[in-house]
Every structure is written in C-alpha cells, then in structure tokens.
Scaffold this motif. Structure first.
Motif, PDB file in Angstrom:
ATOM      1  N   ARG A  47       0.830  -1.208   0.000  1.00  0.00           N
ATOM      2  CA  ARG A  47       0.000   0.000   0.000  1.00  0.00           C
ATOM      3  C   ARG A  47       0.870   1.265   0.000  1.00  0.00           C
ATOM      4  O   ARG A  47       0.520   2.270  -0.629  1.00  0.00           O
ATOM      5  CB  ARG A  47      -0.917  -0.009   1.223  1.00  0.00           C
ATOM      6  CG  ARG A  47      -1.908   1.148   1.262  1.00  0.00           C
ATOM      7  CD  ARG A  47      -2.924   0.986   2.361  1.00  0.00           C
ATOM      8  NE  ARG A  47      -2.318   0.984   3.684  1.00  0.00           N
ATOM      9  CZ  ARG A  47      -2.222  -0.081   4.484  1.00  0.00           C
ATOM     10  NH1 ARG A  47      -2.711  -1.240   4.090  1.00  0.00           N
ATOM     11  NH2 ARG A  47      -1.659  -0.001   5.670  1.00  0.00           N
ATOM     12  N   LEU A  48       2.018   1.203   0.679  1.00  0.00           N
ATOM     13  CA  LEU A  48       2.905   2.366   0.782  1.00  0.00           C
ATOM     14  C   LEU A  48       3.900   2.470  -0.367  1.00  0.00           C
ATOM     15  O   LEU A  48       4.370   3.565  -0.691  1.00  0.00           O
ATOM     16  CB  LEU A  48       3.673   2.309   2.106  1.00  0.00           C
ATOM     17  CG  LEU A  48       2.859   2.452   3.388  1.00  0.00           C
ATOM     18  CD1 LEU A  48       3.722   2.164   4.607  1.00  0.00           C
ATOM     19  CD2 LEU A  48       2.257   3.848   3.480  1.00  0.00           C
ATOM     20  N   ARG A  49       4.250   1.355  -0.979  1.00  0.00           N
ATOM     21  CA  ARG A  49       5.316   1.332  -1.992  1.00  0.00           C
ATOM     22  C   ARG A  49       5.117   2.335  -3.129  1.00  0.00           C
ATOM     23  O   ARG A  49       6.089   2.982  -3.553  1.00  0.00           O
ATOM     24  CB  ARG A  49       5.465  -0.089  -2.550  1.00  0.00           C
ATOM     25  CG  ARG A  49       6.491  -0.233  -3.648  1.00  0.00           C
ATOM     26  CD  ARG A  49       6.782  -1.690  -3.957  1.00  0.00           C
ATOM     27  NE  ARG A  49       5.611  -2.526  -3.993  1.00  0.00           N
ATOM     28  CZ  ARG A  49       4.764  -2.612  -5.024  1.00  0.00           C
ATOM     29  NH1 ARG A  49       4.985  -1.897  -6.117  1.00  0.00           N
ATOM     30  NH2 ARG A  49       3.719  -3.427  -4.979  1.00  0.00           N
ATOM     31  N   PRO A  50       3.902   2.536  -3.661  1.00  0.00           N
ATOM     32  CA  PRO A  50       3.740   3.484  -4.772  1.00  0.00           C
ATOM     33  C   PRO A  50       4.060   4.934  -4.422  1.00  0.00           C
ATOM     34  O   PRO A  50       4.173   5.770  -5.324  1.00  0.00           O
ATOM     35  CB  PRO A  50       2.252   3.326  -5.145  1.00  0.00           C
ATOM     36  CG  PRO A  50       1.872   1.975  -4.656  1.00  0.00           C
ATOM     37  CD  PRO A  50       2.659   1.793  -3.398  1.00  0.00           C
ATOM     38  N   ARG A  51       4.241   5.250  -3.150  1.00  0.00           N
ATOM     39  CA  ARG A  51       4.551   6.626  -2.758  1.00  0.00           C
ATOM     40  C   ARG A  51       6.026   6.972  -2.957  1.00  0.00           C
ATOM     41  O   ARG A  51       6.420   8.117  -2.756  1.00  0.00           O
ATOM     42  CB  ARG A  51       4.133   6.849  -1.299  1.00  0.00           C
ATOM     43  CG  ARG A  51       2.621   6.683  -1.085  1.00  0.00           C
ATOM     44  CD  ARG A  51       2.228   6.864   0.366  1.00  0.00           C
ATOM     45  NE  ARG A  51       2.488   8.217   0.851  1.00  0.00           N
ATOM     46  CZ  ARG A  51       2.204   8.630   2.090  1.00  0.00           C
ATOM     47  NH1 ARG A  51       1.641   7.790   2.940  1.00  0.00           N
ATOM     48  NH2 ARG A  51       2.478   9.864   2.470  1.00  0.00           N
ATOM     49  N   PHE A  52       6.820   5.989  -3.381  1.00  0.00           N
ATOM     50  CA  PHE A  52       8.244   6.201  -3.597  1.00  0.00           C
ATOM     51  C   PHE A  52       8.591   6.112  -5.077  1.00  0.00           C
ATOM     52  O   PHE A  52       7.965   5.362  -5.831  1.00  0.00           O
ATOM     53  CB  PHE A  52       9.063   5.151  -2.834  1.00  0.00           C
ATOM     54  CG  PHE A  52       8.947   5.263  -1.343  1.00  0.00           C
ATOM     55  CD1 PHE A  52       9.847   6.018  -0.621  1.00  0.00           C
ATOM     56  CD2 PHE A  52       7.920   4.611  -0.671  1.00  0.00           C
ATOM     57  CE1 PHE A  52       9.736   6.133   0.754  1.00  0.00           C
ATOM     58  CE2 PHE A  52       7.803   4.718   0.708  1.00  0.00           C
ATOM     59  CZ  PHE A  52       8.711   5.487   1.418  1.00  0.00           C
ATOM     60  N   LYS A  53       9.605   6.863  -5.470  1.00  0.00           N
ATOM     61  CA  LYS A  53      10.111   6.787  -6.842  1.00  0.00           C
ATOM     62  C   LYS A  53      10.980   5.546  -7.047  1.00  0.00           C
ATOM     63  O   LYS A  53      11.169   5.110  -8.181  1.00  0.00           O
ATOM     64  CB  LYS A  53      10.910   8.050  -7.177  1.00  0.00           C
ATOM     65  CG  LYS A  53      10.075   9.314  -7.214  1.00  0.00           C
ATOM     66  CD  LYS A  53      10.924  10.527  -7.550  1.00  0.00           C
ATOM     67  CE  LYS A  53      10.088  11.799  -7.576  1.00  0.00           C
ATOM     68  NZ  LYS A  53      10.921  13.001  -7.874  1.00  0.00           N
ATOM     69  N   GLY A  54      11.515   5.021  -5.955  1.00  0.00           N
ATOM     70  CA  GLY A  54      12.332   3.823  -6.045  1.00  0.00           C
ATOM     71  C   GLY A  54      12.335   3.065  -4.733  1.00  0.00           C
ATOM     72  O   GLY A  54      12.504   3.660  -3.673  1.00  0.00           O
ATOM     73  N   VAL A  55      12.114   1.752  -4.797  1.00  0.00           N
ATOM     74  CA  VAL A  55      12.208   0.880  -3.635  1.00  0.00           C
ATOM     75  C   VAL A  55      13.120  -0.280  -4.002  1.00  0.00           C
ATOM     76  O   VAL A  55      12.871  -0.985  -4.983  1.00  0.00           O
ATOM     77  CB  VAL A  55      10.833   0.350  -3.182  1.00  0.00           C
ATOM     78  CG1 VAL A  55      10.985  -0.594  -1.993  1.00  0.00           C
ATOM     79  CG2 VAL A  55       9.902   1.510  -2.831  1.00  0.00           C
ATOM     80  N   LEU A  56      14.181  -0.453  -3.226  1.00  0.00           N
ATOM     81  CA  LEU A  56      15.188  -1.468  -3.502  1.00  0.00           C
ATOM     82  C   LEU A  56      15.390  -2.348  -2.279  1.00  0.00           C
ATOM     83  O   LEU A  56      15.041  -1.972  -1.159  1.00  0.00           O
ATOM     84  CB  LEU A  56      16.524  -0.817  -3.860  1.00  0.00           C
ATOM     85  CG  LEU A  56      16.508   0.208  -5.003  1.00  0.00           C
ATOM     86  CD1 LEU A  56      17.787   1.032  -4.977  1.00  0.00           C
ATOM     87  CD2 LEU A  56      16.346  -0.487  -6.337  1.00  0.00           C
ATOM     88  N   ALA A  57      15.985  -3.519  -2.501  1.00  0.00           N
ATOM     89  CA  ALA A  57      16.354  -4.394  -1.392  1.00  0.00           C
ATOM     90  C   ALA A  57      17.840  -4.714  -1.482  1.00  0.00           C
ATOM     91  O   ALA A  57      18.419  -4.766  -2.565  1.00  0.00           O
ATOM     92  CB  ALA A  57      15.543  -5.686  -1.432  1.00  0.00           C
TER      93      ALA A  57
END
Length: 280
Positions: A47-57
């Motif tokens: 639900r929160l992920r789309p609020r970021f321009k980039g999500v990495l692990a």
C-alpha cells in the motif's frame, strides 16, 4: 531503513523524513534463517510502496556465491532464492548483492562460481522480474567487483546465463577502489570509463556514501556526505549530473534512532543538486 516491526515500518520511517527512494533488507541481514513475511505487513508494504520513486532491497551480508566453502555456497544459494522470492512478493524490482570473495581461488574461478550459484537459483525458482544487481566494491584481497572490468565480466557471464543483472554504483566503494570523483576531470574520466567498460544502461541505483578511506585505499568505510575524502565537490557533481537524475540514490551512512543524520545528509544532497538549470 530498518525493518524492525515489519517490512512496512521501513517505508513509514522513510516517509517520515521525506525520502523519495528507500532501500531495505527483506529479513535479518546477519542470520541465515528468518521468520516468514506476514500477510498484514505485505499488504501494508504494498500500500505504501507506490509513494516512492524507487524501492530497492539489499541482500544479506552472509551471502557469498563466489567462495569455495561448500556449506556457505549452499546456504548462500538458499538465502538468495528466499530473498528474491520476498522481493517478488513485495514488488521490489532489484536485489542488490555483494559479488563476494573467491577466497584465493582467483577472479575467473570466483566469477564461474558466482554464476553457477545464480543459475541454480534462477533456473529452479524463476524469481523474475527481480534484477540481480551487483554492487561495486572497494576491492582488496580476494573481493570481487573492485574494478569496472571485473563487473563487466560478471555481468556478461550472468546475462549469458539468462539472468537479469545490473550494477549499483557505490560512491565510497568506487572511490576506495581508486576511481576519482572529486575533481571535474576525475569525475568525468571515471564515468567515461564506466560507460565504456560497463555501459550506463546497466546502472540500477546509486549508493551515496562519503569515504573515510583515501582514494585507492580499498577500505569500505562510509562517512557522512561532505565529511569524508570525497567531500562536497564530488557529490555536487553527482547530484547535478543529468545522466544520473532518474536513478534512485540511497544513503548508507551511520545514523541513530531519530534519523537526524539522514535528514542532514538529505538536506545537503538536495542543496548541492540545485542549480540555475534545475538539474539534480
């Protein structure tokens, strides 16, 4: 960002200090075994992920696909498969991995060993579309990835095996490996060499860390932006480089629980990135 309390908490922490990109460990980075992801934390994360321009692990520090120890190699394969599976569940497109150490067996042997392990993971579980992203290293000893040429050979071998691969450019590591970033001519020469040897199309992300070690020291020791050997000038050039403007940039600098260090580093990077042309 820490995932204490659930992977979604890392995104909440990042949002609280106005991050636009975030990197997480999908599980405890210093243990082989980890508890399963819970449905509620997965839902909250997505639900929160789309609020970021980039999500990495970032993969566990224990993983070493390039080494000769059979037990470590087996555990590394299992751990990589699990981390890629978690990335798929969480919608994370890239997993950043340290290339590892050949432990004295030689670079060519280490590359073959790494690819062998990665092929077993991707061949068995097909965790696509997660991209296996090799991090530049400070080099030294038997550590792989300290030169652009080694990374080129690693990428070529992975891609030949049908494995989606890319590169994460860590400023501290690259500088400690001997690539100049401080002066305009040195910065330009470093990126020209990167593009010639590897190709900027392989770039997935940037790790923005100043370096406690001097140029070519081979010391992987991160420092706050502007307080290390790279200094303000290197990061000013990087944040104003239009060729890098679409890439997520991740801080891996020391911080306390209130994250004020991250806030200060972000403020400085954003200030350095401002120009009359609006780049950065």
């Amino acid at each position: 960002m820490s995932i204490a309390g659930g992977v979604h908490r890392a995104l909440e922490r990042a949002l609280s200090i106005r991050c636009e990109a975030v990197q997480i460990f999908t599980r405890n980075q210093l243990r082989w075994a980890s508890p399963v992801l819970q449905e509620e934390e997965i839902r909250s994360f997505n639900r929160l992920r789309p609020r970021f321009k980039g999500v990495l692990a970032h993969a566990s520090y224990l993983i070493n696909l390039a080494g000769p120890d059979q037990e470590i190699h087996r555990k590394s394969i299992e751990a990589l498969a699990e981390e890629l599976r978690r990335c798929s569940i969480l919608g994370i497109p890239a997993l950043i991995v340290h290339p590892g150490s050949h432990r004295g067996r030689g670079v060519d042997w280490g590359i073959e060993r790494l690819v062998e392990g990665a092929r077993r993971v991707y061949g068995a579980d097909r965790p696509e579309p997660v991209r296996l992203t090799l991090e530049t290293t400070a080099g030294g000893g038997s550590i792989l990835g300290g030169s652009f040429e080694q990374l080129r050979d690693l990428l070529g071998a992975l891609e030949a095996a049908g494995i989606p691969a890319g590169v994460c450019f860590d400023t501290c590591h690259v500088f400690a490996a001997g690539y100049e970033l401080r002066t305009p001519s040195g910065y330009r020469a470093t990126w020209e060499r990167f593009d010639r040897v590897i190709g900027k199309e392989h770039l997935v992300a940037l790790h923005l860390n100043d370096s406690l070690g001097e140029l070519g020291s081979a010391k992987d020791r991160h420092e706050h932006i502007g307080r290390g050997q790279i200094g303000v000038s290197g990061f000013e050039q990087l944040t104003r480089d239009p060729a890098l403007s679409e890439l997520p940039g991740i801080l891996e600098t020391p911080k306390g629980r209130d994250m004020h260090e991250d806030v200060e580093n972000l403020r400085l990077l954003r200030k350095l990135g401002r120009s009359d042309q609006g780049n950065g």
